[in-house]
Each structure stands twice: as structure tokens, then as C-alpha cells.
Design a protein around this motif. Structure first.
Motif, mmCIF file in Angstrom:
data_model
loop_
_atom_site.group_PDB
_atom_site.id
_atom_site.type_symbol
_atom_site.label_atom_id
_atom_site.label_comp_id
_atom_site.label_asym_id
_atom_site.label_seq_id
_atom_site.Cartn_x
_atom_site.Cartn_y
_atom_site.Cartn_z
ATOM 1 N N CYS A 1 0.861 -1.174 0.000
ATOM 2 C CA CYS A 1 0.000 0.000 0.000
ATOM 3 C C CYS A 1 0.902 1.230 0.000
ATOM 4 C CB CYS A 1 -0.906 0.017 1.225
ATOM 5 S SG CYS A 1 -2.021 1.439 1.290
ATOM 6 N N GLU A 2 0.641 2.124 -0.940
ATOM 7 C CA GLU A 2 1.399 3.366 -1.037
ATOM 8 C C GLU A 2 0.396 4.515 -1.039
ATOM 9 O OE1 GLU A 2 4.713 5.147 -4.106
ATOM 10 O OE2 GLU A 2 4.363 2.991 -4.048
ATOM 11 N N VAL A 3 0.687 5.541 -0.260
ATOM 12 C CA VAL A 3 -0.193 6.707 -0.159
ATOM 13 C C VAL A 3 0.661 7.949 -0.361
ATOM 14 C CG1 VAL A 3 -1.827 7.951 1.314
ATOM 15 C CG2 VAL A 3 -1.587 5.483 1.558
ATOM 16 N N ALA A 4 0.176 8.868 -1.191
ATOM 17 C CA ALA A 4 0.925 10.102 -1.436
ATOM 18 C C ALA A 4 -0.044 11.273 -1.516
ATOM 19 C CB ALA A 4 1.714 10.001 -2.737
ATOM 20 N N LEU A 5 0.383 12.394 -0.990
ATOM 21 C CA LEU A 5 -0.364 13.642 -1.121
ATOM 22 C C LEU A 5 0.216 14.353 -2.333
ATOM 23 C CD1 LEU A 5 -2.359 15.741 -0.133
ATOM 24 C CD2 LEU A 5 -0.610 16.566 1.447
ATOM 25 N N VAL A 6 -0.585 14.470 -3.373
ATOM 26 C CA VAL A 6 -0.137 15.044 -4.632
ATOM 27 C C VAL A 6 -1.074 16.201 -4.984
ATOM 28 C CG1 VAL A 6 0.388 14.600 -7.063
ATOM 29 C CG2 VAL A 6 0.657 12.765 -5.373
ATOM 30 N N GLY A 7 -0.626 17.418 -4.700
ATOM 31 C CA GLY A 7 -1.467 18.573 -4.978
ATOM 32 C C GLY A 7 -2.756 18.502 -4.182
ATOM 33 N N ALA A 8 -3.861 18.516 -4.879
ATOM 34 C CA ALA A 8 -5.176 18.495 -4.238
ATOM 35 C C ALA A 8 -5.755 17.084 -4.161
ATOM 36 C CB ALA A 8 -6.130 19.409 -5.002
ATOM 37 N N HIS A 9 -4.886 16.065 -4.286
ATOM 38 C CA HIS A 9 -5.355 14.680 -4.272
ATOM 39 C C HIS A 9 -4.516 13.811 -3.352
ATOM 40 C CE1 HIS A 9 -7.204 15.982 -8.072
ATOM 41 N NE2 HIS A 9 -8.126 15.106 -7.734
ATOM 42 N N ILE A 10 -5.163 12.766 -2.869
ATOM 43 C CA ILE A 10 -4.491 11.667 -2.202
ATOM 44 C C ILE A 10 -4.413 10.548 -3.228
ATOM 45 C CG2 ILE A 10 -4.663 9.883 -0.421
ATOM 46 C CD1 ILE A 10 -4.098 12.524 0.838
ATOM 47 N N ARG A 11 -3.206 10.090 -3.538
ATOM 48 C CA ARG A 11 -3.023 8.957 -4.465
ATOM 49 C C ARG A 11 -2.820 7.714 -3.614
ATOM 50 N NH1 ARG A 11 -1.077 7.147 -9.703
ATOM 51 N NH2 ARG A 11 -2.602 8.669 -10.400
ATOM 52 N N ILE A 12 -3.642 6.700 -3.865
ATOM 53 C CA ILE A 12 -3.546 5.410 -3.191
ATOM 54 C C ILE A 12 -3.147 4.391 -4.249
ATOM 55 C CG2 ILE A 12 -4.808 3.608 -1.952
ATOM 56 C CD1 ILE A 12 -6.890 5.890 -1.367
ATOM 57 N N GLU A 13 -2.160 3.562 -3.932
ATOM 58 C CA GLU A 13 -1.781 2.471 -4.829
ATOM 59 C C GLU A 13 -1.676 1.192 -4.008
ATOM 60 O OE1 GLU A 13 1.722 3.431 -7.087
ATOM 61 O OE2 GLU A 13 0.661 5.001 -8.207
ATOM 62 N N ILE A 14 -2.433 0.185 -4.414
ATOM 63 C CA ILE A 14 -2.400 -1.123 -3.770
ATOM 64 C C ILE A 14 -1.770 -2.092 -4.770
ATOM 65 C CG2 ILE A 14 -3.756 -2.989 -2.729
ATOM 66 C CD1 ILE A 14 -3.973 -0.344 -1.154
ATOM 67 N N THR A 15 -0.712 -2.780 -4.340
ATOM 68 C CA THR A 15 0.030 -3.666 -5.231
ATOM 69 C C THR A 15 -0.094 -5.108 -4.760
ATOM 70 O OG1 THR A 15 1.622 -1.887 -5.618
ATOM 71 C CG2 THR A 15 2.303 -4.113 -6.241
ATOM 72 N N ASP A 16 -0.486 -5.991 -5.686
ATOM 73 C CA ASP A 16 -0.568 -7.413 -5.371
ATOM 74 C C ASP A 16 0.528 -8.159 -6.126
ATOM 75 O OD1 ASP A 16 -1.524 -8.461 -7.977
ATOM 76 O OD2 ASP A 16 -3.389 -7.416 -7.497
ATOM 77 N N GLU A 17 0.620 -9.450 -5.875
ATOM 78 C CA GLU A 17 1.638 -10.286 -6.517
ATOM 79 C C GLU A 17 1.061 -11.154 -7.626
ATOM 80 O OE1 GLU A 17 4.728 -10.913 -2.866
ATOM 81 O OE2 GLU A 17 2.893 -12.124 -2.827
ATOM 82 N N GLY A 18 -0.190 -10.938 -7.987
ATOM 83 C CA GLY A 18 -0.808 -11.652 -9.102
ATOM 84 C C GLY A 18 -1.053 -13.111 -8.826
ATOM 85 N N GLY A 19 -0.990 -13.887 -9.899
ATOM 86 C CA GLY A 19 -1.220 -15.315 -9.804
ATOM 87 C C GLY A 19 -2.041 -15.775 -10.985
ATOM 88 N N PRO A 20 -2.210 -17.082 -11.116
ATOM 89 C CA PRO A 20 -2.983 -17.620 -12.234
ATOM 90 C C PRO A 20 -4.407 -17.067 -12.254
ATOM 91 C CG PRO A 20 -1.914 -19.373 -10.995
ATOM 92 C CD PRO A 20 -1.724 -18.100 -10.221
ATOM 93 N N GLY A 21 -4.822 -16.609 -13.393
ATOM 94 C CA GLY A 21 -6.185 -16.116 -13.544
ATOM 95 C C GLY A 21 -6.418 -14.711 -13.034
ATOM 96 N N ALA A 22 -5.421 -14.077 -12.436
ATOM 97 C CA ALA A 22 -5.595 -12.705 -11.946
ATOM 98 C C ALA A 22 -5.737 -11.776 -13.150
ATOM 99 C CB ALA A 22 -4.417 -12.291 -11.080
ATOM 100 N N SER A 23 -6.786 -10.996 -13.158
ATOM 101 C CA SER A 23 -7.031 -10.102 -14.293
ATOM 102 C C SER A 23 -7.221 -8.675 -13.789
ATOM 103 C CB SER A 23 -8.278 -10.557 -15.054
ATOM 104 O OG SER A 23 -9.409 -10.503 -14.209
ATOM 105 N N ALA A 24 -7.297 -7.765 -14.733
ATOM 106 C CA ALA A 24 -7.508 -6.364 -14.375
ATOM 107 C C ALA A 24 -8.869 -6.209 -13.706
ATOM 108 C CB ALA A 24 -7.429 -5.496 -15.618
ATOM 109 N N PRO A 25 -8.936 -5.407 -12.662
ATOM 110 C CA PRO A 25 -10.221 -5.211 -11.979
ATOM 111 C C PRO A 25 -11.185 -4.410 -12.844
ATOM 112 C CG PRO A 25 -8.557 -3.763 -11.054
ATOM 113 C CD PRO A 25 -7.857 -4.643 -12.049
ATOM 114 N N HIS A 26 -12.460 -4.673 -12.680
ATOM 115 C CA HIS A 26 -13.492 -3.932 -13.407
ATOM 116 C C HIS A 26 -14.773 -3.926 -12.585
ATOM 117 C CE1 HIS A 26 -13.929 -8.158 -14.514
ATOM 118 N NE2 HIS A 26 -15.208 -7.899 -14.665
ATOM 119 N N VAL A 27 -15.565 -2.887 -12.794
ATOM 120 C CA VAL A 27 -16.851 -2.780 -12.110
ATOM 121 C C VAL A 27 -17.784 -3.827 -12.704
ATOM 122 C CG1 VAL A 27 -18.823 -1.277 -11.656
ATOM 123 C CG2 VAL A 27 -16.507 -0.324 -11.665
#
Length: 163
Positions: free
Chosen positions: A89-115
Motif C-alpha cells: 500500500c502506497e499513499v501520497a499527497l499530490v497537490g489536491a489529491h491523495i493517491r492510493i496504490e495497492i500492489t498485489d503479486e498476481g497469480g494464475p487467472g488474476a485479471s484487471a479489476p473492473h466494475v
């Protein structure tokens, strides 16, 4: 508890453009990063860490609540939908935003997230709908090694921290 925690104020090559590259240097912003084991009990710990950090930065209560919810949803997805041993988990204050980045290690069948269609009315599957509703933008990209994925979100920031 097994985890690695550190604070830093340098931009990585993967997020340098979003952190405001200006001429020959990267502007410095408050940032923090940590890793936790990929288990359900780590979701609450991630929320606590992010909330405490944002409190230090002077973020308003509503900002902290929104960021906690987004971290919960994305962190949970990384645990449920990948074969990760740890989640970053990475959090940064960038101007008028909070940037959140969550990083996983993947695996078989892991795909891009979608609504998921119709996810608003379902008890399960509406997490990314909430992420989209609370953030000014979100998305994902492969990690540098191509095995895992980084899911990021930019949320509006209000508070007293200097930018």
C-alpha cells in the motif's frame, strides 16, 4: 506481525508522471508505503495505518473516511482475487489529491479489476463501484515484473497539510 514499513519522499519510475515531473526534477510530496500479509485481518490494519497517516498530514475526517473505504475495498480485492503472499500500500499527497496504490503479486487467472454490471444492488461485488464514486479517477497497471498489478485511485484532499 510480519510487515515492512517505511516512509520516503521520492517518486518511483512507475508513478513519476502522476507525481508531477517538472523539467529535470520530480517535485517531492509526502508519501508512505507498507506491506502486509495477504490475509483478511490485514485489511483493518491497512485502514488504521492510512487513517493515522492522513491524520498526521491534517486530512479532514471525510477525506480519511473515504480513503479508508477505498483502501478496504481494493486491499480486499487483492486478497480475494490473487495468490499474493503480501499486499503493498502506497499513499501520497499530490497537490489536491491523495493517491492510493495497492500492489498485489498476481497469480494464475488474476485479471484487471473492473466494475461488475449491476453491482450497486448486490451485497458482493460493489467495491469498485464505490471506489469510482469516491475517487476522481482510478485504474490499474501491471507491476514492473508483469506478474502482479497496481490498482490506484486519486481522491480529493482537503486539510491542513502543506503541498
Amino acid at each position: 506481525m510480519t510487515n515492512i514499513a517505511h516512509s520516503y519522499v521520492v517518486a518511483s519510475p512507475n508513478n513519476a508522471p502522476s507525481l508531477g515531473r517538472c523539467g529535470g526534477f520530480v517535485a517531492q510530496y509526502p508519501q508512505d508505503a507498507f506491506h502486509l500479509p495477504a490475509r483478511s485481518t490485514s485489511v483493518a490494519e491497512a485502514r488504521r495505518r492510512v487513517s493515522a497517516l492522513l491524520r498526521e498530514w491534517g486530512a479532514d475526517q471525510q477525506v480519511r473516511d473515504d480513503v479508508e473505504l477505498v483502501v478496504s475495498e481494493v486491499f480486499t480485492n487483492a486478497i480475494r482475487h490473487t495468490d499474493s503472499e503480501k499486499i503493498g500500500c502506497e499513499v501520497a499527497l499530490v497537490g489536491a489529491h491523495i493517491r492510493i496504490e495497492i500492489t498485489d503479486e498476481g497469480g494464475p487467472g488474476a485479471s484487471a479489476p473492473h466494475v461488475q454490471p449491476g453491482s450497486v444492488d448486490k451485497e458482493c461485488g460493489r467495491g469498485l463501484f464505490l471506489v469510482g464514486a469516491l475517487s476522481d479517477g482510478w485504474g490499474s497497471r501491471p507491476t514492473g515484473n508483469g506478474r502482479g498489478r497496481v490498482v490506484w485511485a486519486d481522491l480529493p484532499y482537503t486539510g491542513t497539510a502543506t503541498r
